[in-house]
Structures are given as structure tokens and as C-alpha cells.
Design an enzyme around this catalytic site. Structure first.
Site, PDB file in Angstrom:
ATOM      1  CE  LYS A  95     -40.367 -94.258-107.292  1.00  0.00           C
ATOM      2  NZ  LYS A  95     -41.796 -93.987-107.336  1.00  0.00           N
ATOM      3  CE  LYS A 110     -40.210 -90.855-115.756  1.00  0.00           C
ATOM      4  NZ  LYS A 110     -40.032 -92.225-115.505  1.00  0.00           N
ATOM      5  CE  LYS A 125     -52.433 -92.506-112.753  1.00  0.00           C
ATOM      6  NZ  LYS A 125     -53.302 -92.818-113.899  1.00  0.00           N
TER       7      LYS A 125
HETATM    8  P1  TYM Z   1     -43.098 -98.072-115.729  1.00  0.00           P
HETATM    9  O1  TYM Z   1     -44.290 -98.802-115.214  1.00  0.00           O
HETATM   10  O2  TYM Z   1     -42.721 -96.812-115.056  1.00  0.00           O
HETATM   11  O3  TYM Z   1     -43.304 -97.749-117.259  1.00  0.00           O
HETATM   12  C1  TYM Z   1     -43.724 -98.736-118.197  1.00  0.00           C
HETATM   13  C2  TYM Z   1     -43.029 -98.488-119.527  1.00  0.00           C
HETATM   14  O4  TYM Z   1     -43.376 -97.204-120.047  1.00  0.00           O
HETATM   15  C3  TYM Z   1     -42.192 -96.476-120.345  1.00  0.00           C
HETATM   16  N1  TYM Z   1     -42.437 -95.047-120.081  1.00  0.00           N
HETATM   17  C4  TYM Z   1     -42.104 -94.053-120.915  1.00  0.00           C
HETATM   18  N2  TYM Z   1     -41.521 -94.062-122.129  1.00  0.00           N
HETATM   19  C5  TYM Z   1     -41.315 -92.854-122.726  1.00  0.00           C
HETATM   20  N3  TYM Z   1     -41.686 -91.665-122.181  1.00  0.00           N
HETATM   21  C6  TYM Z   1     -42.286 -91.624-120.968  1.00  0.00           C
HETATM   22  N4  TYM Z   1     -42.650 -90.452-120.433  1.00  0.00           N
HETATM   23  C7  TYM Z   1     -42.507 -92.849-120.273  1.00  0.00           C
HETATM   24  N5  TYM Z   1     -43.057 -93.165-119.077  1.00  0.00           N
HETATM   25  C8  TYM Z   1     -42.999 -94.517-118.969  1.00  0.00           C
HETATM   26  C9  TYM Z   1     -41.125 -97.028-119.397  1.00  0.00           C
HETATM   27  O5  TYM Z   1     -39.821 -96.799-119.868  1.00  0.00           O
HETATM   28  C10 TYM Z   1     -41.495 -98.497-119.372  1.00  0.00           C
HETATM   29  O6  TYM Z   1     -40.910 -99.181-120.459  1.00  0.00           O
HETATM   30  N6  TYM Z   1     -39.225-100.537-113.748  1.00  0.00           N
HETATM   31  C11 TYM Z   1     -40.222-100.597-114.815  1.00  0.00           C
HETATM   32  C12 TYM Z   1     -41.061-101.857-114.783  1.00  0.00           C
HETATM   33  C13 TYM Z   1     -40.316-103.159-114.860  1.00  0.00           C
HETATM   34  C14 TYM Z   1     -39.657-103.677-116.010  1.00  0.00           C
HETATM   35  C15 TYM Z   1     -39.180-104.965-115.603  1.00  0.00           C
HETATM   36  C16 TYM Z   1     -39.397-103.194-117.290  1.00  0.00           C
HETATM   37  C17 TYM Z   1     -40.234-104.086-113.856  1.00  0.00           C
HETATM   38  N7  TYM Z   1     -39.542-105.185-114.317  1.00  0.00           N
HETATM   39  C18 TYM Z   1     -38.448-105.756-116.487  1.00  0.00           C
HETATM   40  C19 TYM Z   1     -38.680-103.987-118.150  1.00  0.00           C
HETATM   41  C20 TYM Z   1     -38.215-105.259-117.766  1.00  0.00           C
HETATM   42  C21 TYM Z   1     -41.169 -99.413-114.638  1.00  0.00           C
HETATM   43  O7  TYM Z   1     -41.351 -98.927-113.547  1.00  0.00           O
HETATM   44  O8  TYM Z   1     -41.834 -99.056-115.786  1.00  0.00           O
END
Ligand code: TYM
Length: 329
Positions: free
Chosen positions: A118, A198, A201
Site C-alpha cells: 500500500k 493475482k 480490482k
Molecule cells: P479482500 O476483500 O481483498 O478479498 C476477499 C477474499 O477474496 C480472496 N481473494 C483471492 N483469492 C484467490 N485469488 C485471488 N486473486 C484473490 N483475490 C481476493 C481473499 O484472500 C479474501 O479471502 N483483509 C481482507 C478482509 C478481511 C478479513 C478479515 C478476512 C478483513 N477482516 C477477517 C478474513 C478474516 C481482504 O482485504 O480481503
């Protein structure tokens, strides 16, 4: 009398409201959210507090939070079998995050890969919440004493940190929290249309689950395949071709597709066209459900409100326990 003799373990996961889910979210995490509903006491959270670290437009946060709720419900989250809610509707998360931050060395959060990333991607907005982001993520999980966390591989470092913070808290104040563990699907990292990063968005390399058919076709046709395959007659390398790999999840003839690419019987364009149609078909029912839910915003808000209300006693209970352990009672 209750049918259950042993209580079910708890699963928790969060997803940022960054519009609608993409195929990476779905294959890497959401299909496990759906699967875990039957075997766990499953709690899923749309993490709007986390989204504020990068999005500062109130209307966008509001709209995307609603869109994500609709998307998750359309993809199979069932309010009868899981709890879906919005993070900021349970403000106990932020209080617990503060308390946990007192056992978290700054060096642990500074070395988090997502923070370093970030700092590079939004150099003019390195806000303090970006640094403490993983502490809030830990609070999200442990406030419900969840042990299973369905996530994609990109969240592995955050989960490791959550375990360390949990251990640090328990070591200082006594055993309060179980250590949470990540639960991955068989496709924990989905690459984007660029074939190298990966799917994300913010990188603009997504294939949208709920995109219009023509948009999905355009996104799939833009996918980078085997860059060494120049001529149609060149044999391909399906093991590194993202299009071929994605066929694993959409159809049951992966071996034939692999063979076709390896022997140059099929060309990249044909394989992409087929993939696009299969993706469109496989989410057709979810797209219909999404349209139905979008037309009933009150129903969606009711689900989210009920979810947050149902969690109040658990969140407040854990917080009371933590406060007492820390001398705040
Ligand atoms: P976020 O919103 O970026 O993504 C949501 C979920 O999708 C998975 N993901 C992917 N898996 C495989 N390949 C990809 N290209 C890919 N892009 C996204 C992410 O691994 C995630 O599981 N920090 C977290 C949100 C969060 C969270 C939590 C997760 C906040 N509190 C507590 C688990 C437990 C996030 O930004 O995910």
C-alpha cells in the site's frame, strides 16, 4: 432438547466492499464461505472499516457495501445457515482492535506485505489505519473466537499475524482466544487477466462474476496466455497457461482442454471463447438471484441488520471478558 451434543466450531471471514466480487474472490474464498455454512457456525462480514483505508468516498462505500451483500447472497450465502453482517454495525470490533494493539509490536505491522504494498500503491495516502489494518482484522476474527478462516492465499500473512497477536495476548492476560487458522480452497491464488499478478480490482485485471455477458467475453478474450506460443500451430504449455488452468473450475473436461493446447489441436482463441461462455453459464442463476435481490433492498438490509443483532451478545461477551482481564472492569 438440542440435537447437537458438541457445539460446532466457528468460522469467520471478511471481504472488502470493493464493488462486486470477481472470479478470484469467488474461487479463492467465497465458494468456501458457501461450503462451510453446513459444517460450521459461519459468520461473514463486509468489512467497511477496512475499506476506508483506501476509499474515501462515502457514497461509494455505501453503494459497494450493499452491492457486496447482494452479491454474496446471490452466490449462495444463506441467512438461515450463516450470519452475514456489516463490520461497522458491530463497533466492538474497533474497541477490541485498540486493546489488541497494546500487545502488538509496531515492527510486526510494519513488516506486513500488504502495508509495504500500500505504501507503494497509494504513496500520498499512507494513513495510520493502513498500518493497524491487520490488528483490526485479528479483532474481527477473535471477537467471535473463530478457529477457521476461509481466505485466499494473499491473506496468509495476515492470518499468521493474527495467530501471533492472539498468542501475545494470551501470554500476557491468560487464555482467552483460540488460535485461528486459514482454510484455503484448491485454488488459493487466482491470477488476473495479465497472467502474472493475482486477480485484483485495484490492478484492473479482473473477470467479473456478475459482469454482463459481453463484458465477461471481453475480459476473458484479453487474458494473457502462453507468451511463447506465437503461431496457432505452436504447441502450448497448458501448465502455465492461465486460460487453461481456469478451465479446471468451469467444466469437467479439463484433460481434453489440456491435451488440445499441448498438441496445438486447439488455439488460444477457441479455448478463451469456450471459457467465457462457461463462466457466463455457470453464474447465470446467481445473476438472476442478484437481480431479484437488487429489486428488494429492504430485504437485504433486513438480513444485514438481523445478522449484526444476532452477534451482539457474542461480541459484547468477549469484550467484557477481555476488559476484565486487562483491568478495565
Ligand atoms: P479482500 O476483500 O481483498 O478479498 C476477499 C477474499 O477474496 C480472496 N481473494 C483471492 N483469492 C484467490 N485469488 C485471488 N486473486 C484473490 N483475490 C481476493 C481473499 O484472500 C479474501 O479471502 N483483509 C481482507 C478482509 C478481511 C478479513 C478479515 C478476512 C478483513 N477482516 C477477517 C478474513 C478474516 C481482504 O482485504 O480481503
Amino acid at each position: 432438547m438440542s440435537q447437537e451434543t458438541t457445539p460446532r466450531q466457528r468460522a469467520f471471514s471478511g471481504i472488502q466492499p470493493s464493488g462486486l466480487p470477481h472470479i478470484g474472490n469467488y474461487l479463492g474464498a467465497i465458494r468456501n464461505y458457501v461450503a462451510l455454512q453446513d459444517s460450521y457456525d459461519a459468520i461473514y462480514c463486509i468489512v467497511d472499516y477496512h475499506a476506508l483505508t483506501s476509499t474515501h468516498d462515502p457514497e461509494l462505500i455505501r453503494r459497494n457495501t450493499f452491492e457486496m451483500a447482494v452479491g454474496l447472497l446471490a452466490l449462495g450465502l444463506d441467512p438461515e445457515r450463516c450470519t452475514l453482517f456489516v463490520q461497522s454495525d458491530r463497533p466492538e470490533h474497533t474497541e477490541l482492535a485498540w486493546l489488541l494493539s497494546t500487545v502488538t509490536p509496531v515492527s510486526w505491522v510494519e513488516r506486513t506485505p500488504s502495508f509495504k504494498e500500500k505504501k507503494r500503491s497509494q504513496p500520498d495516502d499512507v494513513n495510520h489505519a493502513l498500518l493497524t489494518y491487520p490488528v483490526l482484522q485479528t479483532a474481527d476474527i477473535v471477537i467471535y473466537k473463530a478457529t477457521a478462516v476461509p481466505v485466499g492465499k494473499d491473506q496468509a500473512a495476515h492470518l499468521e499475524l493474527a495467530r501471533e497477536i492472539t498468542r501475545a495476548f494470551n501470554a500476557r492476560y491468560g487464555d482467552v482466544f483460540p488460535e485461528p487458522a486459514a482454510v484455503f480452497t484448491d485454488s488459493p491464488i487466482i491470477l488476473g487477466t495479465d497472467g502474472t499478478n493475482k486477480m485484483s480490482k485495484s490492478l484492473g485485471n479482473t473477470i467479473e462474476v456478475f459482469g454482463e455477458p459481453d463484458e465477461i467475453r471481453r475480459q476473458v478474450m484479453s487474458m494473457v496466455t502462453d507468451t511463447r506460443r506465437i503461431l496457432r500451430t505452436d504447441p502450448g504449455r497448458p501448465e502455465i497457461c492461465n486460460v487453461c488452468q481456469m478451465h479446471r473450475f468451469f467444466g469437467d473436461d479439463f484433460e481434453t482442454i489440456w491435451e488440445g493446447e499441448r498438441t496445438a489441436r486447439t488455439g488460444c482463441v477457441d479455448t478463451k471463447k469456450l471459457l467465457a461462455e462457461r463462466i457466463i453459464d455457470s453464474f447465470a442463476a446467481a445473476r438472476e438471484r442478484r437481480d431479484e435481490l437488487t429489486a428488494q433492498p429492504e430485504r437485504v438490509r433486513q438480513v444485514l441488520g438481523d445478522g449484526a443483532a444476532r452477534l451482539a451478545p457474542i461480541a459484547r461477551g468477549t469484550l467484557a471478558e477481555v476488559r476484565a482481564r486487562m483491568g478495565l472492569d
